[in-house]
Design an enzyme around this catalytic site. Structure first.
Site, PDB file in Angstrom:
ATOM      1  N   GLY A   8       0.869  -1.118  -0.094  1.00 55.05           N
ATOM      2  CA  GLY A   8      -0.029   0.074   0.004  1.00 55.05           C
ATOM      3  C   GLY A   8       0.905   1.058  -0.007  1.00 55.05           C
ATOM      4  N   GLY A  11      -0.539   4.884  -1.105  1.00 55.29           N
ATOM      5  CA  GLY A  11      -1.453   5.531  -0.279  1.00 55.29           C
ATOM      6  C   GLY A  11      -1.258   6.604   0.552  1.00 55.29           C
ATOM      7  CB  ILE A  35      -3.122  -2.594  -6.243  1.00 58.88           C
ATOM      8  CG1 ILE A  35      -3.609  -1.224  -5.825  1.00 58.88           C
ATOM      9  CG2 ILE A  35      -3.101  -3.625  -5.088  1.00 58.88           C
ATOM     10  CD1 ILE A  35      -4.983  -1.356  -5.443  1.00 58.88           C
ATOM     11  CB  ILE A  55      -2.749  -7.132   0.433  1.00 57.18           C
ATOM     12  CG1 ILE A  55      -2.438  -7.775   1.897  1.00 57.18           C
ATOM     13  CG2 ILE A  55      -4.332  -6.858   0.623  1.00 57.18           C
ATOM     14  CD1 ILE A  55      -2.019  -6.735   3.113  1.00 57.18           C
ATOM     15  CE1 TYR A 143      -9.976   1.490   8.449  1.00 53.09           C
ATOM     16  CE2 TYR A 143     -10.631   2.505  10.437  1.00 53.09           C
ATOM     17  CZ  TYR A 143      -9.780   2.279   9.531  1.00 53.09           C
ATOM     18  OH  TYR A 143      -8.349   2.958   9.616  1.00 53.09           O
ATOM     19  CE  LYS A 147      -7.312  -0.773  10.145  1.00 51.21           C
ATOM     20  NZ  LYS A 147      -6.103  -0.902   9.240  1.00 51.21           N
TER      21      LYS A 147
HETATM   22  C1  AKB Z   1     -11.034   6.972   9.145  1.00 56.66           C
HETATM   23  O1  AKB Z   1     -11.515   7.900   9.094  1.00 56.66           O
HETATM   24  O2  AKB Z   1     -11.592   5.679   8.442  1.00 56.66           O
HETATM   25  C2  AKB Z   1      -9.398   6.848   9.419  1.00 56.66           C
HETATM   26  C3  AKB Z   1      -9.221   6.037  10.606  1.00 56.66           C
HETATM   27  C4  AKB Z   1      -9.408   6.992  11.891  1.00 56.66           C
HETATM   28  O3  AKB Z   1      -9.010   4.997  10.795  1.00 56.66           O
HETATM   29  N1  AKB Z   1      -8.644   7.896   9.232  1.00 56.66           N
END
Ligand code: AKB
Length: 325
Positions: A8, A11, A35, A55, A143, A147
């Site tokens: 990445g 990015g 990528i 990835i 997300y 994580k």
């Molecule tokens: C997001 O806003 O998704 C990211 C983060 C806080 O992980 N910047």
């Protein structure tokens, strides 16, 4: 660290981290993994090796690790929080499937691995103010789910297979170099561009929405320092709270106005981003990072604002006389 693969690398974080590592380790190979469609350009392409590393393709990771005798992998591949909600399956494939591929290569080829976590790994039941290092993590976004899974999987590989995995929970990252894309904290970057361009900023979050933020130089230093930390001092691994500043839209707007007095902002709420931000902490307690590897930020809101505005003025070609820095 000597030979490093950054997955990445084109990015928001990777662009600057790759250049920083090339400056720090001139005798190693710092490989920019990209990528298709996001190939490195300019100085990033010219200053060191690069390799196509998707990835989701374990063979590409293994080939680059083998070819360049990589000892450390920075895994920066992810879909950010807001965009991940529109493509949850892809977010899982990259965030968790991609991490699994990376950890398996690291286990077989004996590499250390850095995979950032985020303030997004917390959820509505988490204590919102001075969020402790070890606390409830029940995020409501895909997300955040990737994580938390990533934190646990990385700790598992360290405990079970001895893979040297380490991580920090990044706040919103602010930089004038490469733009973020699809995050909840992106407004804190966009607001500086509007100020310099003389546009009214349309703020997607309500006044009073506090989140932790960090200037990119501090974030890059954290990513390097955690990988260089003395392992015998580390009680935690995946992942450390780090912090430098917490503000809401009014505070950053008023700070920018100190230097751009005519700057205007109006609120145009984005319900998705607002819901995500409301579920995240207002501020993190980073005591463990300070105690276990001497973490200390260098930028507060004022220092960051002066630096952002002066760099963006050059980048966007706005004459000095128009700004009172
Ligand atoms: C997001 O806003 O998704 C990211 C983060 C806080 O992980 N910047």
């Amino acid at each position: 660290m000597k030979n490093v693969l950054i997955i990445g690398a084109t990015g928001q974080i990777g662009t600057e981290l790759t250049m920083k590592l090339r400056g720090m380790y001139p005798n190693g190979d710092i490989v920019a993994g990209y990528i298709k469609g996001a190939e490195p350009k300019g100085v990033l392409a010219e200053s060191g090796p690069s390799a196509e590393v998707d990835i989701t393709n374990p063979n590409q990771i293994a080939d680059a690790v083998e070819k360049y005798k990589v000892d450390t992998i920075y895994n920066l591949a992810a879909l950010l929080s807001a965009v991940a909600e529109s493509r949850p399956q892809l977010a899982w494939k990259i965030g968790v499937g991609g991490l699994y591929n990376t950890l398996e290569v690291a286990r077989e080829k004996n590499c250390a691995v850095f995979t950032p976590s985020s303030i997004g790994s917390f959820g509505p039941e988490t204590p919102h103010d001075m969020t402790p290092q070890d606390t409830i993590q029940r995020p409501q976004t895909i997300y955040g789910v990737t994580k938390v899974t990533g934190e646990m999987l990385s700790d598992y590989y360290a405990r079970r297979f001895g893979v040297d995995t380490r991580s920090v929970r990044f706040p919103g990252l602010i930089s004038y170099v490469a733009p973020p894309g699809g995050g909840t904290t992106d407004y804190a970057v966009d607001i500086y561009y509007s100020a310099i361009k003389g546009e009214t900023f349309k703020c997607p979050l309500h006044a009073g929405t506090f989140m932790d933020m960090m200037y990119m130089p501090d974030a890059l230093r954290a990513a390097v320092e955690i990988m260089e930390a003395d392992p015998s001092r580390l009680v935690h691994r995946n992942s450390f709270n780090i912090a430098s500043m917490s503000f809401d839209p009014e505070i950053i707007y008023n700070k920018i106005k100190e230097y751009v007095p005519d700057f205007k902002m109006e609120y145009v709420p984005d319900p998705l981003r607002q819901a995500i931000a409301d579920s995240w902490p207002n501020s993190l307690d980073d005591t463990c990072a300070r105690e276990e590897w001497d973490w200390k930020p260098e930028y507060d809101l004022d220092k960051m604002t002066r630096d952002m505005l002066s760099h963006l003025r050059v980048k966007l070609g706005v004459a000095e006389a128009e700004m009172a820095l």
